[in-house]
Design a protein around this motif. Structure first.
Motif, short mmCIF file in Angstrom:
data_model
loop_
_atom_site.label_atom_id
_atom_site.label_comp_id
_atom_site.label_asym_id
_atom_site.label_seq_id
_atom_site.Cartn_x
_atom_site.Cartn_y
_atom_site.Cartn_z
N SER A 140 39.53 43.28 28.78
CA SER A 140 38.50 43.97 29.57
C SER A 140 37.44 44.61 28.68
O SER A 140 36.39 45.02 29.16
CB SER A 140 39.14 45.04 30.47
OG SER A 140 39.98 44.42 31.41
N ASN B 4 43.00 42.20 35.84
CA ASN B 4 41.90 42.94 35.23
C ASN B 4 40.98 41.97 34.49
O ASN B 4 41.33 40.80 34.30
CB ASN B 4 42.48 43.96 34.24
CG ASN B 4 43.19 43.25 33.09
OD1 ASN B 4 44.22 42.62 33.31
ND2 ASN B 4 42.61 43.29 31.92
N GLY B 5 39.87 42.45 34.02
CA GLY B 5 38.99 41.60 33.24
C GLY B 5 37.67 42.28 32.94
O GLY B 5 37.35 43.31 33.52
N GLY C 110 33.37 42.72 32.28
CA GLY C 110 32.10 42.39 32.92
C GLY C 110 31.97 42.92 34.34
O GLY C 110 32.76 43.74 34.82
N CYS D 181 42.16 46.43 38.77
CA CYS D 181 40.88 46.66 38.10
C CYS D 181 39.82 45.62 38.50
O CYS D 181 39.34 45.69 39.62
CB CYS D 181 41.06 46.78 36.60
SG CYS D 181 39.83 47.91 35.91
N LEU D 182 39.49 44.64 37.66
CA LEU D 182 38.52 43.63 38.12
C LEU D 182 39.06 42.93 39.37
O LEU D 182 38.32 42.64 40.31
CB LEU D 182 38.22 42.60 37.02
CG LEU D 182 37.08 41.64 37.35
CD1 LEU D 182 35.72 42.32 37.20
CD2 LEU D 182 37.10 40.41 36.46
N GLN E 82 38.31 45.02 42.30
CA GLN E 82 36.88 44.95 42.67
C GLN E 82 36.59 43.63 43.38
O GLN E 82 35.83 43.59 44.36
CB GLN E 82 36.03 45.10 41.40
CG GLN E 82 36.20 46.46 40.74
CD GLN E 82 35.69 46.50 39.29
OE1 GLN E 82 35.29 45.49 38.73
NE2 GLN E 82 35.72 47.69 38.69
N ASN F 84 40.27 52.00 32.70
CA ASN F 84 39.33 51.28 31.85
C ASN F 84 38.37 50.49 32.72
O ASN F 84 38.56 49.32 32.95
CB ASN F 84 40.08 50.34 30.90
CG ASN F 84 39.13 49.47 30.11
OD1 ASN F 84 37.96 49.82 29.95
ND2 ASN F 84 39.61 48.34 29.63
N HIS F 85 37.35 51.18 33.24
CA HIS F 85 36.37 50.44 34.07
C HIS F 85 35.01 51.10 34.03
O HIS F 85 34.90 52.32 33.87
CB HIS F 85 36.87 50.29 35.51
CG HIS F 85 37.02 51.57 36.27
ND1 HIS F 85 36.25 51.89 37.35
CD2 HIS F 85 37.87 52.61 36.10
CE1 HIS F 85 36.61 53.07 37.83
NE2 HIS F 85 37.59 53.53 37.08
N GLY F 86 33.98 50.26 34.20
CA GLY F 86 32.60 50.74 34.20
C GLY F 86 31.91 50.45 35.52
O GLY F 86 30.78 50.87 35.74
N PHE F 87 32.61 49.70 36.38
CA PHE F 87 32.11 49.44 37.73
C PHE F 87 33.12 50.06 38.70
O PHE F 87 34.28 50.32 38.33
CB PHE F 87 32.00 47.92 37.99
CG PHE F 87 30.94 47.26 37.13
CD1 PHE F 87 29.65 47.08 37.62
CD2 PHE F 87 31.24 46.84 35.84
CE1 PHE F 87 28.68 46.48 36.82
CE2 PHE F 87 30.27 46.24 35.04
CZ PHE F 87 28.99 46.07 35.53
N HIS G 197 45.08 51.33 35.80
CA HIS G 197 46.01 50.40 35.17
C HIS G 197 47.46 50.86 35.30
O HIS G 197 47.96 51.60 34.46
CB HIS G 197 45.63 50.20 33.70
CG HIS G 197 44.37 49.42 33.57
ND1 HIS G 197 44.37 48.05 33.50
CD2 HIS G 197 43.09 49.81 33.61
CE1 HIS G 197 43.12 47.62 33.47
NE2 HIS G 197 42.33 48.67 33.52
N1 LIG Z 1 39.73 46.77 33.18
C1 LIG Z 1 39.01 46.07 34.06
O1 LIG Z 1 39.48 45.13 34.71
C2 LIG Z 1 37.54 46.41 34.15
C3 LIG Z 1 36.85 45.83 35.34
C4 LIG Z 1 35.35 45.77 35.16
N2 LIG Z 1 35.02 44.94 34.03
C5 LIG Z 1 34.78 47.16 34.98
O2 LIG Z 1 34.38 47.51 33.91
O3 LIG Z 1 34.75 47.93 35.92
#
Ligand SMILES: NC(=O)CC[C@H](N)C(=O)O
Length: 389
Positions: free
Chosen positions: A54, A250-251, A253, A279-280, A283, A321-324, A363
């Motif tokens: 991620s 998760n992932g 971007g 996480c991703l 979303q 751990n996320h920015g979105f 997480h």
């Molecule tokens: N850890 C994740 O899966 C991060 C999800 C997405 N990339 C975000 O930053 O929000």
């Protein structure tokens, strides 16, 4: 003198898109790297953080000042390589000590061709990121014997400003496995004291958008026999495998451009198969149901984030751990908010009202972090057990 590393390591520059420049020492590979600069407040777990997919195209600042104390070992990895674009730390202890360590952090960073800077004021940097929000940056690590010149600084500033914005980037495609594989018979699950494989009870297909190994370990511990599939696998192909449950990983971007995954998820959830996203994956499940996501001003990266489960009032300390994030105001009638962040009130968990499908923004697999919310993995296996009747 800010750093005890001066003179022992070559110089390095950190330049941010806003024009800020920090000079420190290069503790990794020589060369330069760009990415979105974020900070993580975990006290330990630098190896798990560096190898978390991620963090693809992100440069991670660790706010804890001494990083590298316990060296690096072959076991604490969350994927097969360093995924972060770079590392920023305050101080690198020159001696590391741990019975599992087979080398120092600096040796590891060099072997992984990872550019890293130490010896800068990470408190100042963190306050800057906290006030202004995420910034793109460039670490330029010079060779031994080279001195920092204005030309080096200008080149780093130009590179920082030219780096792409994280918004709109589909990076799941970049980090996903090239082909399907079976998880569960590997050394990472068996025999290393990292959990054991229970007798398989459930067949799970896991979408790999940048999956962390500890998610797969925790599913395997609960009796899941896991087929990991690439991000672009169609819903039809997944359903043809007749799984008991589907997991969305998760992932890195922005989730919004992952239209292939959003579409597949819509079909999979509608089919009534138990589905769990982290996480991703969370979303993507929200987008599949018609909710919206947005880029946060202050992203979440740490191992002490309190999250409240709305139904029970139970508070868990979680790894994040996320920015979105998913926009709470955009939730369609089919979705129910299950968890919120007690730091900023943002949405942390969702459940589909009429389908056995749910997801979590943080997480539950930790790695690093506390295991308070590991109960979500049991919730997934409970859903699969119930579907079996
Ligand atoms: N850890 C994740 O899966 C991060 C999800 C997405 N990339 C975000 O930053 O929000």
């Amino acid at each position: 003198m800010l750093s005890s590393l001066e003179g022992k390591f070559p110089p390095a520059i950190l330049a941010l898109a806003d024009g800020s420049v920090f000079i420190g020492q290069s503790i990794g590979a020589a060369g330069s790297t760009v990415g979105e600069v974020v900070f993580n407040t975990s006290l330990t777990g630098y190896q798990e953080i560096l190898t978390d997919p991620s963090y693809c195209q992100q440069i991670v600042t660790l706010t804890y000042p001494h990083i590298g104390n316990y060296g690096v070992n072959p076991e604490d990895v969350e994927s097969n390589k360093v995924q972060a674009a770079g590392l920023i730390v305050r101080d690198l202890p020159l001696l590391h000590s741990n019975f599992r360590a087979d080398r120092s952090l600096s040796e590891y960073l060099k072997a992984e061709a990872t550019v890293a800077i130490a010896g800068i004021d990470t408190r100042q940097l963190t306050r800057l990121l906290r006030t202004k929000g995420a910034q793109n940056g460039c670490i330029s690590a010079l060779n031994a014997g080279e001195a920092v010149t204005q030309a080096h600084i200008d080149a780093a500033l130009t590179a920082a400003r030219a780096a792409p914005s994280m918004a709109g980037l589909d990076l799941a495609q970049v980090v996903t496995a090239p082909a399907s594989y079976e998880w569960g018979q590997t050394e990472w699950v068996l025999g290393k004291g990292y959990g054991t494989q229970s007798a398989p009870r459930f067949k799970v297909v896991a979408y790999d958008f940048g999956v962390k190994y500890n998610i797969l370990r925790m599913l395997a511990e609960r009796g899941c026999q896991i087929t990991v599939v690439p991000a672009k696998t169609s819903a039809a192909d997944v359903l043809a495998m007749k799984p008991d449950g589907v997991f969305l990983s998760n992932g890195p971007g922005d989730p919004e451009p992952c239209d292939y995954a959003i579409e597949a998820t819509r079909t999979i959830v509608a089919s009534g198969i138990p589905t769990f996203g982290i996480c991703l994956g969370h979303q993507i499940m929200a987008l599949a149901a018609g909710a919206k996501t947005f880029k946060m001003d202050n992203s979440h990266h740490g191992a002490n984030h309190p999250v409240k489960e709305l139904a029970s009032g139970r508070v868990s300390i979680t790894s994040q751990n996320h920015g979105f994030a998913v926009d709470m105001a955009s939730l369609p009638d089919t979705l129910e908010a299950t968890h919120i962040s007690l730091f900023d009130g943002t949405l942390q968990g969702l459940a589909f009202k009429d389908r056995p499908a749910f997801c979590f923004q943080g997480h539950p697999e930790a790695s690093p972090g506390p295991h308070d919310i590991g109960y979500l993995f049991d919730r997934f296996t409970d859903l699969m057990a119930k579907a079996h009747g």
